[in-house]
Write an enzyme that holds these catalytic residues in place. Structure first.
Site, PDB file in Angstrom:
ATOM      1  CD  GLU A   5       1.669   0.140   7.168  1.00 48.30           C
ATOM      2  OE1 GLU A   5       1.049   0.297   6.085  1.00 48.30           O
ATOM      3  OE2 GLU A   5       1.786  -0.956   7.729  1.00 48.30           O
ATOM      4  CG  ASP A   6      -1.460   1.410   3.126  1.00 50.44           C
ATOM      5  OD1 ASP A   6      -1.129   1.038   4.280  1.00 50.44           O
ATOM      6  OD2 ASP A   6      -2.105   0.673   2.356  1.00 50.44           O
ATOM      7  NE  ARG A  33      -2.462  -3.008  -3.965  1.00 53.16           N
ATOM      8  CZ  ARG A  33      -2.528  -3.161  -2.646  1.00 53.16           C
ATOM      9  NH1 ARG A  33      -2.411  -2.138  -1.838  1.00 53.16           N
ATOM     10  NH2 ARG A  33      -2.725  -4.356  -2.119  1.00 53.16           N
ATOM     11  CG  ASP A  88      -5.942  -3.427  -1.504  1.00 54.49           C
ATOM     12  OD1 ASP A  88      -5.370  -2.989  -0.479  1.00 54.49           O
ATOM     13  OD2 ASP A  88      -6.430  -4.566  -1.570  1.00 54.49           O
ATOM     14  N   GLY A 101       0.756  -1.242   0.000  1.00 52.60           N
ATOM     15  CA  GLY A 101       0.000   0.000   0.000  1.00 52.60           C
ATOM     16  C   GLY A 101       0.789   1.295   0.000  1.00 52.60           C
ATOM     17  CE  LYS A 134      -9.956   3.559   7.942  1.00 51.22           C
ATOM     18  NZ  LYS A 134     -10.611   2.304   7.485  1.00 51.22           N
ATOM     19  CG  ASP A 189      -8.591   0.213  10.547  1.00 53.29           C
ATOM     20  OD1 ASP A 189      -9.164   0.791  11.467  1.00 53.29           O
ATOM     21  OD2 ASP A 189      -9.208  -0.543   9.759  1.00 53.29           O
ATOM     22  CB  THR A 190      -7.097  -2.217  14.589  1.00 51.22           C
ATOM     23  OG1 THR A 190      -6.154  -3.040  13.902  1.00 51.22           O
ATOM     24  CG2 THR A 190      -8.485  -2.423  14.006  1.00 51.22           C
ATOM     25  N   GLY A 191      -4.229  -0.718  14.215  1.00 48.43           N
ATOM     26  CA  GLY A 191      -2.844  -0.665  14.673  1.00 48.43           C
ATOM     27  C   GLY A 191      -2.187  -2.022  14.790  1.00 48.43           C
TER      28      GLY A 191
END
Ligand code: IMP
Ligand code: MG
Length: 180
Positions: A104-105, A170, A164, A50, A136, A108-110
């Site tokens: 990183e792209d 992408r 993606d 990503g 996020k 989210d949760t990590g």
């Protein structure tokens, strides 16, 4: 008229145009330029797949000498009790004693970045920071500090600019969000 695209079974509409992404990438690169101006040849570690587009655009705005590696976490069957062994592949040379910036792209949760962070710590770098295009914050539940965030978003699912949906999207230069 808002442009709608279809990727497999879902429809997406533009959420962040390319010009806005470019401004956010410039701002985060500027912070990194300030923070690492005196550091000895830091290494950017782009997490595949990503981050390829973000890293390729950001690195053009970096003004200090640096090295780049694109890395992946590889899983294979090992002989430990859990059976699964994971390692970091794609590192060019040693990161021991070096300043590392993971790129990183999206965080989210990590869970992914925490895992990457832990694998990387085993190589004894001098420092590790995380730079992500998207974060996020309402979803993030780990302890790893995410120092460089280009853009914060809610919990919506996005694609484009390297990110993606089922490996599609992408290539898109804008960021799209899934429609209800
Ligand atoms: P984590 O929850 O932080 O571990 O995020 C794991 C991975 O989920 C990211 O590296 C992305 O590959 C994917 N992901 C999370 N949110 C999105 C999204 O909105 N669009 C595309 N991929 C996402
Ligand atoms: Mg990823």
């Amino acid at each position: 008229m808002q442009k709608i695209i279809q990727l497999n079974d879902r429809r997406f509409k533009v959420m962040i145009p390319a010009e806005e992404i470019d401004r956010a990438v410039s701002a985060v690169a500027e912070r990194i330029n300030k923070d690492y101006a005196e550091a000895d040849t830091p290494i950017f570690l782009g997490v595949l797949n990503g981050s390829f587009m973000f890293l390729s655009d950001m690195i053009k705005k970096i003004e200090f000498n640096n090295e780049i590696s694109f890395v992946k976490i590889a899983s294979y069957e090992g002989t430990t009790s859990t059976g699964q062994v994971q390692s970091l592949i794609g590192l060019n040379g040693s990161v021991e004693g070096r300043h590392v910036i993971i790129v990183e792209d999206i965080v989210d949760t990590g869970k992914s970045i925490e895992h990457m962070f832990e694998l990387l710590q085993a190589y004894n770098p001098a420092s590790i920071e995380v730079c992500t295009l998207f974060f996020k914050p309402r979803s993030y539940s780990r302890q790893i500090p995410i120092k460089y965030v280009a853009m914060e978003i809610g919990n919506e699912f996005i694609v484009g600019y390297g990110l993606d949906y089922d490996q599609l999207g992408r290539n898109l230069k804008d960021i799209y969000v899934v429609t209800e």
